[in-house]
Design a protein around this motif. Structure first.
Motif, PDB file in Angstrom:
ATOM      1  N   VAL A 165       0.852  -1.196   0.000  1.00 32.62           N
ATOM      2  CA  VAL A 165       0.000   0.000   0.000  1.00 32.62           C
ATOM      3  C   VAL A 165       0.884   1.241   0.000  1.00 32.62           C
ATOM      4  O   VAL A 165       1.812   1.366   0.802  1.00 32.62           O
ATOM      5  CB  VAL A 165      -0.899   0.012   1.261  1.00 32.62           C
ATOM      6  N   LYS A 166       0.574   2.123  -0.908  1.00 27.45           N
ATOM      7  CA  LYS A 166       1.360   3.364  -0.984  1.00 27.45           C
ATOM      8  C   LYS A 166       0.861   4.334   0.096  1.00 27.45           C
ATOM      9  O   LYS A 166      -0.321   4.576   0.224  1.00 27.45           O
ATOM     10  CB  LYS A 166       1.168   3.969  -2.379  1.00 27.45           C
ATOM     11  N   GLU A 167       1.777   4.834   0.883  1.00 26.03           N
ATOM     12  CA  GLU A 167       1.390   5.790   1.924  1.00 26.03           C
ATOM     13  C   GLU A 167       1.413   7.201   1.357  1.00 26.03           C
ATOM     14  O   GLU A 167       2.205   7.505   0.478  1.00 26.03           O
ATOM     15  CB  GLU A 167       2.356   5.701   3.102  1.00 26.03           C
ATOM     16  N   ARG A 181      -7.049   4.626   1.121  1.00 34.74           N
ATOM     17  CA  ARG A 181      -6.151   4.477  -0.027  1.00 34.74           C
ATOM     18  C   ARG A 181      -5.976   5.819  -0.688  1.00 34.74           C
ATOM     19  O   ARG A 181      -6.956   6.377  -1.168  1.00 34.74           O
ATOM     20  CB  ARG A 181      -6.735   3.471  -1.042  1.00 34.74           C
ATOM     21  N   PRO A 182      -4.750   6.391  -0.758  1.00 34.73           N
ATOM     22  CA  PRO A 182      -3.570   5.871  -0.077  1.00 34.73           C
ATOM     23  C   PRO A 182      -3.756   5.895   1.435  1.00 34.73           C
ATOM     24  O   PRO A 182      -4.560   6.655   1.961  1.00 34.73           O
ATOM     25  CB  PRO A 182      -2.461   6.842  -0.484  1.00 34.73           C
ATOM     26  N   LYS A 183      -2.979   5.030   2.100  1.00 34.71           N
ATOM     27  CA  LYS A 183      -3.093   4.881   3.550  1.00 34.71           C
ATOM     28  C   LYS A 183      -2.724   6.183   4.268  1.00 34.71           C
ATOM     29  O   LYS A 183      -1.834   6.901   3.831  1.00 34.71           O
ATOM     30  CB  LYS A 183      -2.123   3.778   3.956  1.00 34.71           C
TER      31      LYS A 183
END
Ligand SMILES: [Zn+2]
Ligand SMILES: [Zn+2]
Length: 261
Positions: free
Chosen positions: A2-4, A61-63
């Motif tokens: 997951v992209k932060e 999303r993003p986190k």
């Protein structure tokens, strides 16, 4: 993987981690109750972390990483606004091991039957008490408190600027005439629990908002904090009708909605 959200890359936004208002929509999680995540020039602020705020940050999303928070603000101590306040303070301070961030709240969130646990109060850098008509600052985020709202517990609305746009957050209150002065902002986020006002109940309604908007004329109004009757009335349709009637832009927030500023 997951992209932060990288605070250096994604700045100046408001994310709705929840749009539920009052008890039943929250209890049944018909709409989420995570509060608002605001990024203001890289400073991250969470307002009113209701039940599930931590989960909705992780699922976002993003986190959204709570350890990147610089401040947490409570407009008032009711559970739909404060359910996750303790765990979010713990997350902001990396389990209490990193003394950082500011918590802003009315005095009654700390006294009497407090919603902020005593053992957690040393975790943030400081706790600041919100009083009426004051200015506060956390990093790049500067906000003003309203006069005290008419609500069963001590409650303040907020006003702040993000990227040169003024934003008002009209939280729980009975309608009263002075609201128009404080909430004259470019963007108005208005909690409308019911379609019609209910005498004797200290909550703001769509009907109250309809009376307020012509004197405030925000460039954009965002409806949120929906109770059961609002959900039945369909917030998106209500927003469209109000928009047409008043010739102003009015939209209904949805869970996860991001407003880029
Ligand atoms: Zn509420
Ligand atoms: Zn309330």
């Amino acid at each position: 993987m997951v992209k932060e959200i990288d605070p250096e890359q994604t700045v100046n936004f408001i994310k709705f981690l929840g749009t539920s208002g009052a008890r039943f929509v929250m209890i049944r999680q018909l709409r989420h109750s995570g509060g608002l995540w605001i990024n203001c020039g890289g400073t991250n602020v969470l307002i009113d972390p209701g039940p599930g705020s931590l989960v909705y940050c992780a699922k976002s999303r993003p986190k959204l990483d709570p350890s990147k928070l610089d401040a947490i603000i409570l407009t008032h101590r009711h559970l739909d606004h404060s359910g996750d306040i303790n765990v979010m303070i713990e997350a902001m301070t990396e389990g209490g091991f990193k003394k950082k961030g500011i918590v802003f709240c009315p005095e009654d969130a700390l006294s009497g039957d407090p919603v902020i646990l005593r053992y957690i109060r040393d975790f943030p850098e400081k706790i600041e008490i919100i009083k009426a008509d004051q200015k506060y600052k956390a990093g790049n985020f500067v906000f003003e408190s309203s006069q005290r709202h008419i609500h069963p517990v001590e409650t303040y609305g907020l006003k702040f600027s993000v990227n040169g746009k003024t934003v008002g957050l009209l939280t729980d209150t009975r309608n009263f005439v002075q609201l128009a002065r404080f909430y004259s902002t470019d963007i108005l986020i208005a909690g409308v629990v019911f379609p019609e006002s209910r005498p004797g109940i200290d909550h703001f309604s769509l009907e109250d908002l309809k009376a307020l908007l012509p004197s405030v004329k925000p460039a954009k109004t965002i409806l949120t904090h929906f109770g059961m009757a609002m959900l039945k009335a369909n917030p998106r349709l209500c927003a469209q009708n109000l928009s047409r009637e008043l010739n102003l832009e009015v939209i209904a927030a949805t869970d996860g909605m991001v407003l880029q500023l």
